[in-house]
Design a protein around this motif. Structure first.
Motif, PDB file in Angstrom:
ATOM      1  N   ARG A 193       0.538   4.681  -6.896  1.00 21.91           N
ATOM      2  CA  ARG A 193       0.350   3.465  -7.715  1.00 21.91           C
ATOM      3  C   ARG A 193       0.829   3.706  -9.141  1.00 21.91           C
ATOM      4  O   ARG A 193       1.420   2.845  -9.771  1.00 21.91           O
ATOM      5  CB  ARG A 193      -1.132   3.050  -7.722  1.00 21.91           C
ATOM      6  CG  ARG A 193      -1.596   2.564  -6.367  1.00 21.91           C
ATOM      7  CD  ARG A 193      -3.004   2.045  -6.433  1.00 21.91           C
ATOM      8  NE  ARG A 193      -3.041   0.628  -6.730  1.00 21.91           N
ATOM      9  CZ  ARG A 193      -4.146  -0.050  -6.987  1.00 21.91           C
ATOM     10  NH1 ARG A 193      -5.309   0.556  -6.979  1.00 21.91           N
ATOM     11  NH2 ARG A 193      -4.105  -1.326  -7.233  1.00 21.91           N
ATOM     12  N   ARG A 216       0.872  -1.177   0.000  1.00 21.32           N
ATOM     13  CA  ARG A 216       0.000   0.000   0.000  1.00 21.32           C
ATOM     14  C   ARG A 216       0.906   1.223   0.000  1.00 21.32           C
ATOM     15  O   ARG A 216       2.068   1.153   0.381  1.00 21.32           O
ATOM     16  CB  ARG A 216      -0.896   0.004   1.227  1.00 21.32           C
ATOM     17  CG  ARG A 216      -2.004  -1.024   1.081  1.00 21.32           C
ATOM     18  CD  ARG A 216      -3.257  -0.611   1.785  1.00 21.32           C
ATOM     19  NE  ARG A 216      -3.934   0.505   1.153  1.00 21.32           N
ATOM     20  CZ  ARG A 216      -4.779   1.312   1.787  1.00 21.32           C
ATOM     21  NH1 ARG A 216      -5.034   1.133   3.045  1.00 21.32           N
ATOM     22  NH2 ARG A 216      -5.379   2.300   1.148  1.00 21.32           N
ATOM     23  N   GLU A 230      -2.904   8.291  -3.164  1.00 29.50           N
ATOM     24  CA  GLU A 230      -2.565   6.876  -3.342  1.00 29.50           C
ATOM     25  C   GLU A 230      -2.507   6.518  -4.832  1.00 29.50           C
ATOM     26  O   GLU A 230      -1.650   5.753  -5.268  1.00 29.50           O
ATOM     27  CB  GLU A 230      -3.601   5.998  -2.623  1.00 29.50           C
ATOM     28  CG  GLU A 230      -3.153   4.555  -2.530  1.00 29.50           C
ATOM     29  CD  GLU A 230      -4.065   3.687  -1.680  1.00 29.50           C
ATOM     30  OE1 GLU A 230      -5.122   4.177  -1.254  1.00 29.50           O
ATOM     31  OE2 GLU A 230      -3.709   2.523  -1.463  1.00 29.50           O
TER      32      GLU A 230
END
Ligand code: UDP
Length: 258
Positions: A221, A206, A217
């Motif tokens: 990614r 994560r 986030e």
């Protein structure tokens, strides 16, 4: 769709993390299949582009916003959702809960066993059992199969006696799989959870706290997996489309008022 919030045709439950968990526990403890989907902007945009997906996604008992894009869109549309509720965090909390109750869990999805490594689902199971003593994982199965394998996969899941089923085949494959097999599955609770088993297995990470706290986030990614750029272009497309939709509604109301 009582009490749900309509974001571009997908009906979301307006719940925070604790409320989502309460609903999940209730589903786990109720006989008969209930399921949860965790759409992000990419999946809502997929629905807009492939409207037959709406029926699949909206058939879930619990639909939570797994991404800040959906929460932004809800604000733009004037029907704000409380907060982002990441599917993999719900999944982890559910493991903690299931370790206490002893409810059987089945992990379905992720990469196959290789010469170097166990299947992702097996690895995820051993890591979770280490982390949550008492966790009762009653079966695992990788996510690479043909249509002909489906009856035996369902038989394996049902025979395991699992109450909780994680289906991690990526979206929208996992949602379609649960929807298509909803009458045959004998678990109480199923969820489509994307890359959660990769995270459980320690294969995917994560984002660091900074990216999570600043709602970036998606950027993390993208930096880790630049090949996702094509998929991730759905996020600006979704947000821009939502703003245009809102502007149109405001213009129509303006004309009506004048
Ligand atoms: N996967 C699978 N079967 C397939 C395609 C994908 O089991 O036919 C798995 C893949 O190995 C990975 C997960 O599904 O573990 C997809 O993760 P991703 O992060 O792409 O999920 P998404 O972002 O689509 O929710």
């Amino acid at each position: 769709m009582d009490g749900k919030i309509n974001i571009r045709g997908v009906y979301f439950d307006n719940v925070n993390m604790n409320e989502a968990m309460e609903k999940v526990k209730e589903m786990v403890n109720t006989d008969g299949l209930s399921y949860m989907f965790t759409p992000n902007s990419e999946i809502v945009q997929n629905c807009i582009e492939n409207p037959e997906l709406y029926e699949v996604i909206n058939s879930a008992s619990l639909v939570i916003p797994d991404g800040i894009g959906v929460v932004y869109a809800s604000k733009v549309l004037g029907t704000p959702l409380k907060e982002k509720v990441p599917g993999c965090e719900v999944a982890e909390k559910l493991m903690e809960y299931a370790a206490k109750t002893g409810d059987g869990v089945f992990f379905f999805g992720g990469g196959k066993k290789t010469d170097e490594q166990e299947a992702v689902s097996t690895l995820a199971a051993s890591k979770m059992c280490e982390k949550y003593p008492g966790l009762n994982i009653v079966g695992t199965r990788d996510g690479y199969f043909t249509e002909a394998d489906v009856p035996s996969i369902i038989e394996e899941i049902n025979a395991s006696g699992a109450k909780i089923l994680f289906v991690c085949l990526g979206a929208p494959k996992q949602e379609k799989w649960i929807y298509d097999n909803r009458d045959a599955l004998k678990v109480n609770f199923a969820a489509g959870l994307g890359g959660t088993l990769d995270v459980f297995a320690g294969i995917a990470k994560r984002a660091p706290e900074f990216f999570l706290k600043t709602n970036l986030e998606w950027l993390y990614r993208l930096l880790c997996m630049p090949s996702r750029i094509g998929r991730m272009m759905k996020l600006p497309k979704f947000l821009f489309g939502t703003m245009i939709k809102k502007t149109r509604v405001l213009m129509i109301n303006d004309i009506k008022d004048s």
